[in-house]
Enzyme design. Sequence first.
Site, PDB file in Angstrom:
ATOM      1  N   ASP A 474       0.870  -1.251  -0.131  1.00  0.00           N
ATOM      2  CA  ASP A 474      -0.013   0.034  -0.005  1.00  0.00           C
ATOM      3  C   ASP A 474       0.918   1.181  -0.022  1.00  0.00           C
ATOM      4  O   ASP A 474       2.178   1.032   0.184  1.00  0.00           O
ATOM      5  CB  ASP A 474      -0.946  -0.076   1.140  1.00  0.00           C
ATOM      6  CG  ASP A 474      -2.255   0.641   1.082  1.00  0.00           C
ATOM      7  OD1 ASP A 474      -2.346   1.464   0.169  1.00  0.00           O
ATOM      8  OD2 ASP A 474      -2.991   0.471   1.850  1.00  0.00           O
ATOM      9  N   ASP A 544     -10.669   2.009  -3.304  1.00  0.00           N
ATOM     10  CA  ASP A 544     -11.279   1.942  -2.121  1.00  0.00           C
ATOM     11  C   ASP A 544     -12.756   1.960  -2.107  1.00  0.00           C
ATOM     12  O   ASP A 544     -13.326   1.838  -1.091  1.00  0.00           O
ATOM     13  CB  ASP A 544     -10.786   2.895  -1.109  1.00  0.00           C
ATOM     14  CG  ASP A 544      -9.532   2.661  -0.481  1.00  0.00           C
ATOM     15  OD1 ASP A 544      -9.156   1.379  -0.630  1.00  0.00           O
ATOM     16  OD2 ASP A 544      -8.695   3.513  -0.003  1.00  0.00           O
TER      17      ASP A 544
HETATM   18  C1  DGJ Z   1      -5.839   2.225   1.891  1.00  0.00           C
HETATM   19  C2  DGJ Z   1      -6.197   0.806   1.283  1.00  0.00           C
HETATM   20  O1  DGJ Z   1      -6.857   1.278  -0.050  1.00  0.00           O
HETATM   21  C3  DGJ Z   1      -7.309   0.167   2.014  1.00  0.00           C
HETATM   22  O2  DGJ Z   1      -7.678  -1.097   1.138  1.00  0.00           O
HETATM   23  C4  DGJ Z   1      -6.564  -0.452   3.260  1.00  0.00           C
HETATM   24  O3  DGJ Z   1      -5.577  -1.150   2.891  1.00  0.00           O
HETATM   25  C5  DGJ Z   1      -6.134   0.834   3.894  1.00  0.00           C
HETATM   26  N1  DGJ Z   1      -5.233   1.717   3.158  1.00  0.00           N
HETATM   27  C6  DGJ Z   1      -5.308   0.339   5.091  1.00  0.00           C
HETATM   28  O4  DGJ Z   1      -4.919   1.466   5.766  1.00  0.00           O
END
Ligand code: DGJ
Length: 723
Positions: A474, A544
């Site tokens: 991430d 997301d």
């Molecule tokens: C952003 C990501 O897009 C989410 O799927 C998740 O992993 C969060 N970060 C966790 O902090």
Amino acid sequence: MGCAVIYVDEKRGRFHLQGRGYSYCLQLDEEGRLLNLHWGGRIPDADLSQLLSFYWEGASFDLRYGRLPLELPTPGAGYYGTGALSAVNPNGDSILCLQYKGYTLTAGKPALPGLPASYVESPDEAQTLTLLLEDELLGLRVRLMYTVFANYDVLARSMAVENAGKAPLELTCMLSASVPLYGCDYDLLHLKGGWGRERAPQRVPLNQAISRVESRRGASGHEQNPFLAVLEKSATEFQGRVWGQTLVYSGSFLAEAAVNNFGHTRLSIGLHPDMCHWRLAPGESFQTPEALLVYSDQGLNGMSQAFHALIRQRVCRGYWRDRQRPVLINNWEGTYFDFTEEKLLAIAEKARDIGVELFVLDDGWFGKRNTDTCSLGDWVVNLDKLPGGIRGLSEKMHGLGLLFGLWFEPEMVSPDSDLYRAHPDWCLHAKDRVRTQARHQLILDLSRQDVQDYVIQAVASVLERDGVDYVKWDMNRNMTEPFSALLPAEGQLETQHRYMLGLYRVLETLTARFPKVLFESCSGGGGRFDCGLLYYMPQTWTSDDTDANERLQIQYGTSIVYPPAAMGAHVSAVPNHQTGRIASFQMRGNVALAGNFGFELDLTALPQQELDQAKEQVLAIKSLRDTLQKGVFTRLESPFEGNFAAWQFLSQDGADLLFCAYQRLVQPNPLSHRIRLRGLEPEACYRTEDGQSYSGGRLMEVGLPIPLPKEDFSSYILRLHRS
Ligand code: DGJ
């Protein structure tokens, strides 16, 4: 090489790059300048000289230079647009006069030093032409590299710049491609967005102006994607001419379509010149990222299918490239930071029962991380949450028959972390300036080798020790103060690109050391969805926003460039956490199947009836996986244009077809609605699972009526097999 070939006519100074469906024609003029006479539909390698005269129509002599279709425009001598290459020399001027010096033609495709790029697996898959140009006064040598692929309708283009002179230079603009197109009666298409609404196609008319999409964020970004196309005004998803370009790079970029006062268009793409200057000492070279260029006369679907095929097979790499990707469950939306080992195992057991293959533990397993305010950089398990450590948990997951995956955000550091307390100068920052935080975090300075080595070691030690089969990589903020403590004042504008080179070194090292680990990239959802990262990690978390209705648009837009096999897509809980919307379990599953399928919810909270549906979905996905991952994807109806969305997947051998249609809102007394399928054999017979049969001709010409229920956000999936 089949029907793709590069013709060189040394005597006339002509280079004809003839791909399967395109021609890209270069010609030297009498002063040794390199001109681009044609990029478009394939033409025979006959006498190309007539082409040049098109550009002279009505030209008066003094306007001649500005009218030239330069292949590598440089500033200073009558070219007024964005130069593809510029450099400030010790005299303080930035004039470059590049003249052709020679060429090499080789089988195959060389790798680009330190950078991701498309590749071949054997030399007979491609031919590469390298043209050498030189400014003799400065001793600046430019190598333009073009690769024509035998099996892909994509032209790969990059540039290397060498200082063969005696004095240092400063490169101030180094684009990867800059191609003139005859005329300007086109539309421009790009992918715009923001967090939670990534890659929405935006089509606008071109006019006599410079149209730019860009990122200065140190990441390709949510806002724009490194992609830009121009289309004939009449072009649609299925017909018409389209010229598209994308970049194999993950940092700041510029893509431009500029129409000049002669009514010609120039398409360019590359490193953002404001965010990357580079000192080039005598003897040093600079390599640009690679641009991928596609010409299609089959509309936008034609362009996308050319990108998809190359990206899936010759940008993505490694063990997982062609393997069936595991159906996963991710605990993020199920638990957020609030989990115990017991809770995770309870979810995992349910997941195993419905046929899930991989459990992914997301954020919150390390340091003191119970909120997003701390601990990034301290990749040490929190034993209060996971008493057996990561190893203990992964053993239990493996015991359940599941693969085990783990979330990292390795490029970041929290100010509240042991790492930051020990190394406050390891983040990107500018001397004596505020260090701007986003999501309470700073970015590690990956332009530094010591920081790269730390990140490699921190991630590798967990992977080596703890039995991890998958990594979610991430990256949740963009760069501010993008400068480095180690670079001198005059080198500070190198930081962003050095960071990307550092990131690529880290990823190359880790993916080579752990070849069987499946890496998925993520950046606040799809904030870094680009070919640069797909080279190391064959799938990306698309957004997301997991709302099925929203995902129709996000996945549709993403598919303009990227193949479904590159997109992560999960079924999440309702009311949806991002929108509050409620869609049926079936709809959520039927949208998620058009990507790497997974769940992202607390399965222990699902009623049995939905668990049964989930089990059926997993079963169906497994039987369709080859077609979904490797088939030809065609967009049929756009969710940006109406109440419906539809697409199809056709297996590589053409025998299996999956047709997916979606309705957003129910309408009373609806108009009748049929959707025509594509790419079938007109005379062949296609059977549904319940025994109905249709000819390919009927499916393509008459289409299928869509029996959608009276329910908002509903879907219809039909599987057909050629008999
Ligand atoms: C952003 C990501 O897009 C989410 O799927 C998740 O992993 C969060 N970060 C966790 O902090």
